[in-house]
Enzyme design. Structure first.
Site, PDB file in Angstrom:
ATOM      1  N   THR A 286       8.872  12.336   8.431  1.00 20.85           N
ATOM      2  CA  THR A 286       9.688  12.438   9.642  1.00 20.85           C
ATOM      3  C   THR A 286       8.744  11.962  10.826  1.00 20.85           C
ATOM      4  O   THR A 286       7.649  12.231  10.963  1.00 20.85           O
ATOM      5  CB  THR A 286      10.386  13.956   9.764  1.00 20.85           C
ATOM      6  OG1 THR A 286      10.888  14.462   8.828  1.00 20.85           O
ATOM      7  CG2 THR A 286      11.146  13.859  11.041  1.00 20.85           C
TER       8      THR A 286
ATOM      9  N   LEU B 245       6.553  19.029  11.148  1.00 19.79           N
ATOM     10  CA  LEU B 245       7.541  18.084  10.898  1.00 19.79           C
ATOM     11  C   LEU B 245       7.251  17.573   9.562  1.00 19.79           C
ATOM     12  O   LEU B 245       6.243  17.396   8.965  1.00 19.79           O
ATOM     13  CB  LEU B 245       7.761  16.999  11.857  1.00 19.79           C
ATOM     14  CG  LEU B 245       7.932  17.049  13.118  1.00 19.79           C
ATOM     15  CD1 LEU B 245       7.719  15.964  14.076  1.00 19.79           C
ATOM     16  CD2 LEU B 245       9.355  17.601  13.330  1.00 19.79           C
ATOM     17  N   ASP B 246       8.261  17.149   8.623  1.00 18.39           N
ATOM     18  CA  ASP B 246       8.036  16.792   7.170  1.00 18.39           C
ATOM     19  C   ASP B 246       7.359  15.533   7.222  1.00 18.39           C
ATOM     20  O   ASP B 246       7.142  14.736   8.323  1.00 18.39           O
ATOM     21  CB  ASP B 246       9.343  16.372   6.596  1.00 18.39           C
ATOM     22  CG  ASP B 246      10.250  17.430   6.096  1.00 18.39           C
ATOM     23  OD1 ASP B 246       9.591  18.642   6.204  1.00 18.39           O
ATOM     24  OD2 ASP B 246      11.385  17.432   5.848  1.00 18.39           O
ATOM     25  N   TYR B 247       6.698  15.155   6.090  1.00 14.16           N
ATOM     26  CA  TYR B 247       5.589  14.090   5.824  1.00 14.16           C
ATOM     27  C   TYR B 247       6.290  12.831   6.246  1.00 14.16           C
ATOM     28  O   TYR B 247       5.760  11.991   7.151  1.00 14.16           O
ATOM     29  CB  TYR B 247       5.188  14.233   4.500  1.00 14.16           C
ATOM     30  CG  TYR B 247       4.191  12.880   3.974  1.00 14.16           C
ATOM     31  CD1 TYR B 247       3.044  12.825   4.318  1.00 14.16           C
ATOM     32  CD2 TYR B 247       5.028  11.918   3.400  1.00 14.16           C
ATOM     33  CE1 TYR B 247       2.394  11.745   4.068  1.00 14.16           C
ATOM     34  CE2 TYR B 247       4.331  10.728   2.808  1.00 14.16           C
ATOM     35  CZ  TYR B 247       2.980  10.591   3.057  1.00 14.16           C
ATOM     36  OH  TYR B 247       2.121   9.616   2.852  1.00 14.16           O
TER      37      TYR B 247
END
Length: 202
Positions: free
Chosen positions: A46, A42-44
């Site tokens: 998110t 998952l993105d930083y």
């Protein structure tokens, strides 16, 4: 697990989910128990559901399920501006085809942003920053997105309004249908009260 915003899943940084798991998750008692590892990213910025494997076999099996697109991922986001009730976004991201589907669950008028929308998103591919890039490409960037947002519509201090809401898959060992969900952070509910009343299945 429920990933918080502002931390990397893995990488060269010391402060990552990957590095923190061993001290915070009970080790498996099975023969092939290993260091717990995230099985996707998952993105930083998110938040939301992150699937962890605690045995060598589970890590391998879950990685394969993601690779073969056997796990359905659903996200919730708050987007800016008026947008169609549903749609499909197909573009090139990172020089590869990328496809995302979306449904608007609810829209509210906003003085600053014209409209804010609670949107359900289903990425059919897994490109870097795909959902953020796709929503920005149709003129409806995610609220709080400093990288892909509209320059005069960027808010500070609230973070990115993107949440990994659900994961649906067949358990690789029991063959049971798994449906995991995590209600988004209260910053979502402040804009859209009582989200559990919304029909996220649309």
């Amino acid at each position: 697990m429920n990933k918080p915003a502002g931390i990397l899943v893995s990488g060269n940084s010391f402060k990552t989910i990957d590095n923190a798991l061993e001290q915070n998750i009970v080790k498996s008692t099975l023969a092939d128990a290993t260091k717990p590892r995230p099985t996707h990213r998952l993105d930083y910025p998110t938040t939301g559901l992150l699937l962890i494997g605690k045995t060598s076999a589970s890590i391998l099996a879950l990685n394969k399920l993601f690779e073969n697109k056997k796990i359905t991922k659903t996200y919730l986001a708050v987007t800016i501006g008026k947008m169609p009730v549903k749609g499909i976004i197909s573009t090139i991201v990172d020089n590869k085809e990328a496809l995302s589907k979306y449904n608007v669950i609810k829209s509210v008028a906003s003085k600053r942003f014209s409209y804010l929308n609670l949107v359900k998103l289903k990425p059919e591919t897994g490109r870097k920053h795909q959902l953020r890039v796709h929503l920005s490409s149709i003129g409806n960037p995610i609220l709080g997105d400093a990288q892909y947002g509209l320059e005069d519509k960027i808010i500070k201090g609230k973070g990115l309004y993107l949440h990994a809401y659900s994961l649906d898959f067949i358990h690789p060992f029991t063959n049971k249908k798994m449906s995991l969900k995590k209600v988004p952070h209260k910053k979502f509910t402040k804009l859209f009260p009582a989200p559990l009343d919304y029909d996220f299945s649309v």
